[in-house]
Motif scaffolding. Structure first.
Motif, PDB file in Angstrom:
ATOM      1  N   LYS A   1       0.812  -1.234   0.000  1.00  0.00           N
ATOM      2  CA  LYS A   1       0.000   0.000   0.000  1.00  0.00           C
ATOM      3  C   LYS A   1       0.843   1.281   0.000  1.00  0.00           C
ATOM      4  O   LYS A   1       0.453   2.278  -0.603  1.00  0.00           O
ATOM      5  CB  LYS A   1      -0.996  -0.006   1.160  1.00  0.00           C
ATOM      6  N   ASP A   2       2.017   1.272   0.652  1.00  0.00           N
ATOM      7  CA  ASP A   2       2.819   2.498   0.726  1.00  0.00           C
ATOM      8  C   ASP A   2       3.452   2.845  -0.611  1.00  0.00           C
ATOM      9  O   ASP A   2       3.505   4.017  -0.998  1.00  0.00           O
ATOM     10  CB  ASP A   2       3.920   2.351   1.792  1.00  0.00           C
ATOM     11  N   ASN A   3       3.938   1.847  -1.327  1.00  0.00           N
ATOM     12  CA  ASN A   3       4.720   2.111  -2.549  1.00  0.00           C
ATOM     13  C   ASN A   3       3.923   1.943  -3.834  1.00  0.00           C
ATOM     14  O   ASN A   3       4.328   2.435  -4.882  1.00  0.00           O
ATOM     15  CB  ASN A   3       5.939   1.176  -2.579  1.00  0.00           C
ATOM     16  N   GLN A   4       2.783   1.235  -3.764  1.00  0.00           N
ATOM     17  CA  GLN A   4       2.062   0.919  -4.992  1.00  0.00           C
ATOM     18  C   GLN A   4       0.667   1.558  -5.051  1.00  0.00           C
ATOM     19  O   GLN A   4      -0.257   1.017  -5.645  1.00  0.00           O
ATOM     20  CB  GLN A   4       1.991  -0.603  -5.200  1.00  0.00           C
ATOM     21  N   THR A   5       0.560   2.706  -4.417  1.00  0.00           N
ATOM     22  CA  THR A   5      -0.669   3.495  -4.529  1.00  0.00           C
ATOM     23  C   THR A   5      -0.403   4.625  -5.515  1.00  0.00           C
ATOM     24  O   THR A   5       0.593   5.341  -5.390  1.00  0.00           O
ATOM     25  CB  THR A   5      -1.080   4.069  -3.158  1.00  0.00           C
ATOM     26  N   ASP A   6      -1.272   4.765  -6.522  1.00  0.00           N
ATOM     27  CA  ASP A   6      -1.016   5.780  -7.554  1.00  0.00           C
ATOM     28  C   ASP A   6      -1.534   7.150  -7.128  1.00  0.00           C
ATOM     29  O   ASP A   6      -2.082   7.317  -6.032  1.00  0.00           O
ATOM     30  CB  ASP A   6      -1.585   5.334  -8.908  1.00  0.00           C
ATOM     31  N   LYS A   7      -1.367   8.141  -8.004  1.00  0.00           N
ATOM     32  CA  LYS A   7      -1.732   9.525  -7.668  1.00  0.00           C
ATOM     33  C   LYS A   7      -3.234   9.698  -7.434  1.00  0.00           C
ATOM     34  O   LYS A   7      -3.666  10.672  -6.823  1.00  0.00           O
ATOM     35  CB  LYS A   7      -1.253  10.493  -8.748  1.00  0.00           C
TER      36      LYS A   7
END
Length: 683
Positions: free
Chosen positions: A412-418
């Motif tokens: 969730k921290d690194n693979q959430t988009d804008k």
């Protein structure tokens, strides 16, 4: 001697039996043997409550063939019948027609199943004459013989019979001679009677003597009277479950797990279900669960009793509460069946959850075999999805396993988009997509391995369930755009350079079937690949699904559309651009100057037209605009042809495109051979 007519008002009962009540001739043997079992069980019950005080003796049911007389006989030592009982159970089948009969019994088929009556009449499907020789267990009962040749007339006579019980002697007709063959009768007994609760003997066991098989003195007992599912789970070990599985499926691989069903409220249900090892190309064999009613085989088409996805399981279900029609061959839809179906779904989910919680290591080791089954269940059965959410696993490209909740927390921290969407990256072929997986890992992303046959459907299903989440195949775009962030990378190539390089790369685009390639430029890291080939996520997924199922041929017939993505910041791409400028300087410079002049003049003429009606524009200006536009088109076409021809001869351009094809496992045959030779030349 008594003569009479069977109590039917139709002219002939037997055409109805042959054509209407029984769809499958071979079940006659099941009915006759089941009646013999019922008669024997009834005697045991009477003895246990003190109503029969005689010796039970040998209760084996015997099936025998007399080829000379063309008879097949089933003999039991059960309760037998008096002449009054024969009259009641055999002669008084009073119904005015088949439809009325079916209507009468459709909601209470069990009222006649097990009664020595209707099932008995199935014998006439294969017989030209049937004799019943019987003697009741009751004191001072006499032997009675009933015979009928398939017409409503019968004869009833007193005969001498030493022992209680019943012999059914069927004189097999010419159309059914197969039932006088030992192998055929044994085949039917093993199919329908393999687990009946009373021993059934068919001939004697054989042994080899002097190069031939001869009979021994030992009865050939064809059934197991106490199969594993009738025993308490506490009395069975793992090896007992495995032994029973091998009894059911001698050629199958060992199963993964089993579930022992044992329910007595609100319905009766026993059985053992096994999780088989399913091959990746899903074997949808929906005939592996065997349905029994009081240990009598009914059918192996159990779609009505268990949900669709559970038909992939193997094993046995036994329930006297599952309603069956007259021939015990087809399930009737009713609320009881639906309750049983729901219960089995719950038991399967509970068992999987129990294994997951108690021995996660074992669960993970067997996940690759269980996966297709669990995904199938989650896609097709809502209640199973709700239960399976806790134990369904996702496997990443490093071979590690996670629950849905665990994986969400990891990415969730690194693979959430804008747009605050959680992006699950996945690969369908770890080897073929290795380059893309490495690029994603270098960005700190994790990639799932979704290479199962149902995974494209499962991904769609998860997207509909998981909030603010989407799945993107790792080769669906360049790594910078897989999970769009707010930060933007600068592009070193100018717009003019990109316009010039497009036809250069077009000159080396692969020509392959219905595939289309679109040249695009992206601002990427200098360390990323110079050229990548990607495919639109939606279209590719639709085509994958179209391959698996009918009704989606629209997508399956569409051409494959790929993006040839050029890294606008890669040194090799910059070098191609510089070489192009140097090699074509003389021709390009003059063309670009003329194009620029004509572009400027066209803009002036277009501006002069603004706000004027067509008739207000001078003819000379119209003609000049037309002339300028034509010259511009010709010059641009000439420039594009020049750049295209330059690209066709450029080995570095071809090499970069082939490298991209190679990393996608798309370079094969002659093209691959040429690539190898060119690589040696370039080195």
């Amino acid at each position: 001697m008594q003569k009479g007519k069977i109590g039917v008002s139709s002219d002939n009962l037997f055409p109805i039996i042959k054509k209407f009540l029984y769809s499958d001739h071979e079940i006659f043997l099941r009915e006759i043997v089941s009646n013999a079992v019922d008669a024997t069980q009834k005697l045991k019950t009477l003895a246990s409550v003190g109503e029969y005080k005689g010796e039970l003796g040998d209760l084996t049911i015997r099936v025998s063939i007399d080829k000379k007389k063309k008879t097949l006989t089933v003999s039991d030592a059960g309760v037998g019948m008096t002449s009054e009982e024969i009259d009641k159970y055999i002669n008084q089948i009073a119904f005015s027609g088949a439809n009325e009969f079916v209507e009468k019994y459709k909601n209470d088929a069990q009222a006649i199943i097990g009664h020595f009556g209707l099932g008995f009449y199935s014998s006439f499907m294969v017989s030209k004459k049937v004799e019943v020789i019987t003697r009741s267990y009751k004191d001072e009962a006499e032997g009675v013989k009933w015979e009928c040749d398939g017409s409503p007339e019968f004869e009833l006579t007193n005969v001498k019979k030493e022992r209680r019980g019943t012999d059914i002697i069927m004189y097999i007709d010419d159309d059914n001679k197969e039932f006088l063959e030992d192998y055929r009768v044994e085949e039917l007994l093993k199919k329908y009677c393999k687990f009946l609760p009373v021993e059934i003997a068919f001939g004697k066991k054989k042994e080899w003597k002097e190069d031939k098989q001869v009979d021994t003195d030992e009865d050939n007992i064809i059934n197991d009277t106490k199969p594993a599912w009738t025993k308490a789970p506490a009395d069975l070990k793992d090896e007992d479950y495995l032994k029973f599985y091998k009894q059911l499926y001698p050629m199958a691989d060992d199963p993964l797990f089993n579930i022992h069903l044992n329910v007595d409220y609100p319905f009766n249900l026993t059985g053992i279900l096994y999780f088989p090892k399913l091959k990746k190309n899903i074997e949808v064999q929906k005939n592996k669960i065997q349905l029994y009613s009081n240990q009598v085989f009914v059918t192996d088409s159990v779609e009505g009793v268990v949900p669709e996805f559970l038909t992939l399981l193997h094993g046995v279900i036994d329930s006297p509460d599952i309603p069956l029609n007259v021939s015990r061959s087809y399930l009737q839809s009713d609320s009881n069946v639906k309750k049983i179906s729901s219960h089995i779904t719950k038991k399967v989910a509970d068992r999987l959850n129990e294994i997951f919680k108690n021995d996660r290591k074992q669960f993970e080791e067997k996940w690759d075999d269980l996966k297709i089954f669990i995904e199938y269940g989650m896609i097709t059965e809502e209640k199973f999805y709700e239960r399976a959410e806790k134990f369904v696993l996702l496997k990443n490209t490093e071979g590690k396993y996670f629950t849905l909740e665990e994986y969400k927390n990891i990415i969730k921290d690194n693979q959430t988009d804008k747009d605050k969407q959680l992006v699950y990256l996945y690969a369908t072929d770890v080897d073929a997509q290795f380059t893309f997986i490495e690029a994603a890992k270098n960005k700190g992303y994790d990639v799932l391995q979704m290479d199962g046959q149902l995974d494209s459907h499962f991904i769609n299903h998860l997207e509909s369930k998981l909030k603010d989440s989407r799945f993107v195949r790792v080769d669906g775009d360049v790594v910078e755009k897989l999970i769009p962030k707010d930060e933007k990378q600068e592009m070193k190539l100018s717009e003019g350079d990109r316009l010039d390089l497009t036809p250069v790369f077009h000159g080396q685009l692969p020509q392959r079937g219905k595939a289309n390639f679109l040249v695009t430029f992206e601002a990427m890291s200098e360390n990323d690949s110079p050229v990548l080939i990607t495919q639109n996520e939606f279209m590719r997924r639709m085509k994958d699904m179209a391959e698996m199922q009918g009704g989606m041929s629209f997508y399956g017939d569409m051409p494959d559309n790929y993006n040839l993505v050029i890294n606008a910041n890669h040194p090799l791409v910059m070098r191609i651009n510089e070489d192009k400028e140097k090699d074509l300087e003389k021709d390009l410079k003059g063309m670009k100057s003329k194009i620029s002049t004509l572009d400027k003049r066209r803009a002036e003429l277009e501006k002069a037209k603004e706000g004027k009606k067509d008739e207000e524009v001078p003819s000379a200006e119209k003609e000049e605009l037309h002339d300028v536009s034509n010259k511009l088109d010709e010059l641009k076409k000439k420039k594009e042809t020049l750049l295209n021809e330059y690209g066709q001869k450029n080995k570095l351009v071809k090499q970069l495109i082939d490298l991209a094809l190679l990393s996608n496992n798309m370079l094969k045959g002659e093209d691959l051979n040429k690539f190898v030779k060119r690589s040696i030349e370039l080195i």
